[in-house]
Design an enzyme around this catalytic site. Structure first.
Site, PDB file in Angstrom:
ATOM      1  N   PHE A 236       0.830  -1.217   0.000  1.00  0.00           N
ATOM      2  CA  PHE A 236       0.000   0.000   0.000  1.00  0.00           C
ATOM      3  C   PHE A 236       0.860   1.261   0.000  1.00  0.00           C
ATOM      4  O   PHE A 236       0.432   2.309   0.458  1.00  0.00           O
ATOM      5  CB  PHE A 236      -0.964   0.010   1.190  1.00  0.00           C
ATOM      6  N   GLY A 463       0.588  -8.054  -4.972  1.00  0.00           N
ATOM      7  CA  GLY A 463      -0.753  -8.618  -4.864  1.00  0.00           C
ATOM      8  C   GLY A 463      -1.705  -8.069  -5.894  1.00  0.00           C
ATOM      9  O   GLY A 463      -2.871  -8.453  -5.949  1.00  0.00           O
ATOM     10  N   LEU A 628      -6.688  -5.438 -18.564  1.00  0.00           N
ATOM     11  CA  LEU A 628      -5.946  -6.613 -19.010  1.00  0.00           C
ATOM     12  C   LEU A 628      -6.494  -7.909 -18.418  1.00  0.00           C
ATOM     13  O   LEU A 628      -6.356  -8.971 -19.019  1.00  0.00           O
ATOM     14  CB  LEU A 628      -4.463  -6.458 -18.648  1.00  0.00           C
ATOM     15  N   LYS A 631     -10.785  -9.963 -13.743  1.00  0.00           N
ATOM     16  CA  LYS A 631     -10.855 -10.523 -12.389  1.00  0.00           C
ATOM     17  C   LYS A 631      -9.888  -9.811 -11.459  1.00  0.00           C
ATOM     18  O   LYS A 631     -10.262  -9.384 -10.354  1.00  0.00           O
ATOM     19  CB  LYS A 631     -10.552 -12.020 -12.419  1.00  0.00           C
ATOM     20  N   GLN A 636      -8.738  -5.384  -7.496  1.00  0.00           N
ATOM     21  CA  GLN A 636      -8.085  -4.145  -7.095  1.00  0.00           C
ATOM     22  C   GLN A 636      -9.094  -3.092  -6.644  1.00  0.00           C
ATOM     23  O   GLN A 636      -8.893  -2.399  -5.645  1.00  0.00           O
ATOM     24  CB  GLN A 636      -7.255  -3.599  -8.252  1.00  0.00           C
ATOM     25  N   LYS A 698      -4.640   2.369 -17.978  1.00  0.00           N
ATOM     26  CA  LYS A 698      -4.511   3.605 -17.195  1.00  0.00           C
ATOM     27  C   LYS A 698      -4.292   3.319 -15.707  1.00  0.00           C
ATOM     28  O   LYS A 698      -4.062   4.258 -14.943  1.00  0.00           O
ATOM     29  CB  LYS A 698      -5.746   4.486 -17.373  1.00  0.00           C
ATOM     30  N   GLY A 699      -4.374   2.081 -15.293  1.00  0.00           N
ATOM     31  CA  GLY A 699      -4.122   1.762 -13.896  1.00  0.00           C
ATOM     32  C   GLY A 699      -5.374   1.821 -13.054  1.00  0.00           C
ATOM     33  O   GLY A 699      -6.223   2.702 -13.210  1.00  0.00           O
ATOM     34  N   GLY A 701      -5.042   0.664  -9.476  1.00  0.00           N
ATOM     35  CA  GLY A 701      -4.623   0.398  -8.110  1.00  0.00           C
ATOM     36  C   GLY A 701      -5.062   1.457  -7.112  1.00  0.00           C
ATOM     37  O   GLY A 701      -5.446   1.142  -5.992  1.00  0.00           O
ATOM     38  N   GLU A 702      -5.011   2.736  -7.513  1.00  0.00           N
ATOM     39  CA  GLU A 702      -5.320   3.824  -6.590  1.00  0.00           C
ATOM     40  C   GLU A 702      -6.790   4.249  -6.649  1.00  0.00           C
ATOM     41  O   GLU A 702      -7.385   4.623  -5.639  1.00  0.00           O
ATOM     42  CB  GLU A 702      -4.445   5.051  -6.898  1.00  0.00           C
TER      43      GLU A 702
END
Length: 736
Positions: A236, A463, A628, A631, A636, A698-699, A701-702
């Protein structure tokens, strides 16, 4: 050559390729490594927040069973400070003088035969201090204020004139507390020297940064250092910097000439590996009666350590979120006697969005518009500062499709008007974004004589699913089944990769893997270019595609041959190619680089007698570019949603204002949500590939965390009529 336009592998919800190793317990995390003759280290931490060490007595500790050495500022060698990085400067090297800058600062390290002996001996180190009065509050007038620390303050239009023409002005102060990252895995380091060479197993999100930093600190060549992190027990953001305990482990290993392991305890995690800094934000928003924004002014101040420069521009989100002609954002930092802050999931945006989207909601009520309609009315069709079209933006679709999935139309507008028996029901939403972030990255791809592929880069997977999505990407680009592709990471000897953070790794690494795989196919074409036996003789890149382990001419699968046949006929064991990604630039492409966007819809239930708040359901509508793996991407967003609920309702790192001691530095005292606190979570992805890069991601995670605090706060207002401006939202704020 193969593209991703109609991929059958990319996008599929493939199970994690690393899952069997994890569920069988065979995945090796840094803490799992042991070596013959390995010693163990334990830390001694300061019990004051400011002052100096008057004396330090290690006699009793050195005499304790199993102790090999005790290193203090009196015996430690001179160490250089680590280098400037993409995320700012490195924390100061430990044990360099007698100054105490924060509670929990490392003042000694004990090395012993076992972890238990090291911890016992650490308790025997006697330290006497000359305490000074600590600075612990951003409002303390004695604190040094750093103005515009990262040069990101913005101003456009005439804010004063904008407010003068506003029919409605809303302003308020919003506060967010310190939060602590607390990944499940304790941060661990194992270090051992081979002469002048060094190997380090570390809980890092950025192996190359650890290698570069250690080279600077110890004055040795990077080529003599190898950093390994194939599995990391979460982060994190806690693993984005090289922290002092890593330096101490390496130093201890050199001093005793043996491998040394150091595992932080949970209380040590609260003072050793960063935290989300607190913030105080003043925001003022003006609008016309018709609901058009005319001015936004957003000032933020956050805490930073005495000798650090953590990056937390909390006000910047207000500069680009809405089509407002007059905007001013300003950020400051107050230097305090606190442990070094660091990135925590959705840094800066997690705090800034709470203030902005809460205030936007308040303005919507003030002008009498539905909060969703108000946001759509002030939608930024192009980048408000650059005046360029976005490389992609599906936020409008996020609003509309999310509202449909959530059932926003069932909302009645009056606060307190929705009930379930005696319970109050509230609907809230927040618009969210996370900035574009990509940095250079490298990868290498090989196809071996048995037809299998090996792709690698020195990234980490904390993760998020990097192992899996890069396997999928390489498999599709090389025309192989995923079972025939191995993707490796977490080794600084592999091609350079940036940190797993900022929602930028998948894009940077994906584009590097894309380039490497395309170049590898080109290498095969070069091999057969003059080969009279090959049906691919003379073929150019655009003439071919790849399927089932074969390169063949477009539209004619018969005219081709397999990787295996080409390698065998030419006596080659393998072919390899390197790929490099370079971040796109707005100036070059004529469009503004877009990060992820989203809309968060929340339903809360409140018991008016007990002040008990429950999040009943969340719908997250996300524009994350090309997905991509649906799941892992969904996972995320779900994980980020849990983190957002935690930020809104539970998390607060409590510092005793008299001593600087963190009062709740255990899982028994630091509140986080459990399964009963996390109910119905729905995730939908909208939009499509971002046109700025080949892979188009573009991501995500955040973006999963951003906006939850505001959406929950807005739902609480809808349920109760109370506007919450401080986090976490607690029972005492909701007692009616």
């Amino acid at each position: 050559m193969t593209t991703l336009e109609a991929g059958k592998i990319v996008g599929a919800g493939l199970d994690r390729v690393d899952a069997p190793l994890k569920v069988t317990g065979t995945a090796q995390y840094p803490n799992d490594f042991s070596f013959p003759g390995m010693a163990h280290a334990a830390l001694v931490r300061s019990t004051i927040a400011a002052g100096r060490i008057h004396s330090i007595d290690v006699t009793e500790a050195l005499a304790a069973p199993g102790v090999l050495t005790v290193i203090t500022h009196l015996t430690a060698p001179k160490l250089e400070r680590g280098p400037m990085t993409l995320l700012g400067g490195s924390p100061a090297a430990p044990l360099q003088d007698d100054r105490i800058l924060h509670y929990g600062q490392h003042v000694a390290v004990v090395v012993a035969e076992s972890a238990e002996e090291a911890r016992h001996a650490a308790s025997l180190v006697r330290v006497q201090y000359e305490a000074a009065e600590a600075l612990l509050d951003v409002d303390d007038p004695r604190a040094e204020i750093v103005v515009n620390p990262w040069g990101l303050d913005t101003e456009r239009g005439d804010v004063a004139a904008g407010f003068a023409q506003a029919d409605v002005v809303v302003e308020g102060t919003f506060t967010t507390p310190d939060n602590t990252n607390n990944p499940l895995g304790l941060m661990s380091t194992v270090a051992y020297w081979h002469g002048d060479s060094l190997t380090v197993h570390d809980s890092t999100q950025w192996p190359h940064n650890v290698r570069t930093s250690l080279a600077t600190v110890f004055g040795i060549p990077e080529s003599g250092i190898r950093v390994l992190a194939p599995f990391v027990g979460g982060g994190f953001g806690a693993g984005l910097r090289m922290w002092p305990h890593v330096i101490l482990t390496v130093l201890a290993a050199r001093e005793v000439n043996r491998p040394v392991k150091l595992v932080l305890t949970r209380p040590e995690m609260f003072t050793s590996v960063g935290h989300r800094p607190n913030s105080v934000q003043q925001i003022k928003i003006g609008a016309t009666r018709d609901g058009d924004l005319v001015a936004i002014e957003h000032h933020g101040i956050s805490s930073v350590a005495m000798e650090d420069d953590d990056y937390e521009p909390v006000s910047v989100c207000s500069a680009v979120s809405y089509a407002c002609p007059n905007v001013l954002t300003r950020d400051r930092q107050a230097r305090l006697n606190i442990p070094c802050p660091g990135s925590m999931r959705a840094p800066a945006e997690g705090q800034g969005n709470f203030a902005l989207e809460s205030a936007i909601d308040e303005v919507a009520y003030a002008v009498g518009l539905d909060p969703l309609e108000f946001r759509l009315r002030n939608y930024a069709e192009q980048h408000p500062i650059l005046n360029l079209p976005w490389s992609s933006k599906a936020l409008r679709e996020c609003y509309l499709e999310g509202a449909e999935r959530f059932g926003w139309s069932r909302r009645t507008p009056e606060p307190g008007s929705m009930r379930d028996g005696r319970g109050l029901v509230g609907y809230g939403l927040a618009g969210v974004s996370y900035p574009f972030y990509q940095v250079p990255c490298q990868a290498r791809a090989s196809v071996r004589r048995d037809g299998s592929a090996y792709v690698r880069s020195a990234a980490t997977d904390i993760g998020t699913g990097t192992y899996t999505v890069m396997t999928q990407l390489a498999a599709e680009l090389l025309g192989l089944d995923v079972t025939r592709v191995r993707f490796d990471l977490g080794d600084s000897d592999m091609p350079y990769a940036p940190q797993a953070g900022g929602s930028g790794l998948t894009g940077a690494l994906g584009n590097a893997v894309h380039t490497a795989c395309r170049r590898l196919v080109r290498e095969f074409l070069d091999v057969v270019r003059d080969d009279a036996q090959s049906p691919l003789r003379g073929a150019a890149d655009d003439d071919v595609t790849v399927t089932d382990g074969r390169i063949h001419r477009v539209g004619d699968p018969v005219q081709g041959e397999s990787y295996v046949d080409i390698l065998a006929r030419h006596g080659l064991e393998e072919l390899s190619a390197d790929g490099r990604s370079t971040p796109p630039r707005s100036d070059d492409l004529g469009m503004a680089m877009a990060g992820a966007f989203g809309a968060k819809f929340v339903e809360v239930r409140i018991d008016p007698d007990l002040g008990l708040l429950r999040v009943a359901r969340v719908v997250s509508a996300i524009d994350g570019g090309r997905i991509l793996n649906e799941k892992t991407a969904t996972s995320q967003i779900v994980g980020g949603t849990v983190g957002g609920i935690s930020q809104a309702m539970f998390e607060e790192t409590a510092t005793d204002q008299g001593t600087g001691r963190i009062a709740n530095a255990t899982f028994g005292d630091y509140l986080m949500p459990v399964n009963a606190d996390v109910r119905d979570m729905d995730v939908i992805f909208v939009g499509g590939p971002d046109r700025a890069t080949a892979v188009g991601t573009k991501g995500v995670g955040e973006i999963g965390l951003v906006g939850l605090a505001a959406a929950i706060g807005n739902a609480v207002h809808h349920a109760t009529g109370r506007r919450i401006r401080s986090l976490p939202i607690t029972i005492d704020q909701l007692m009616l």
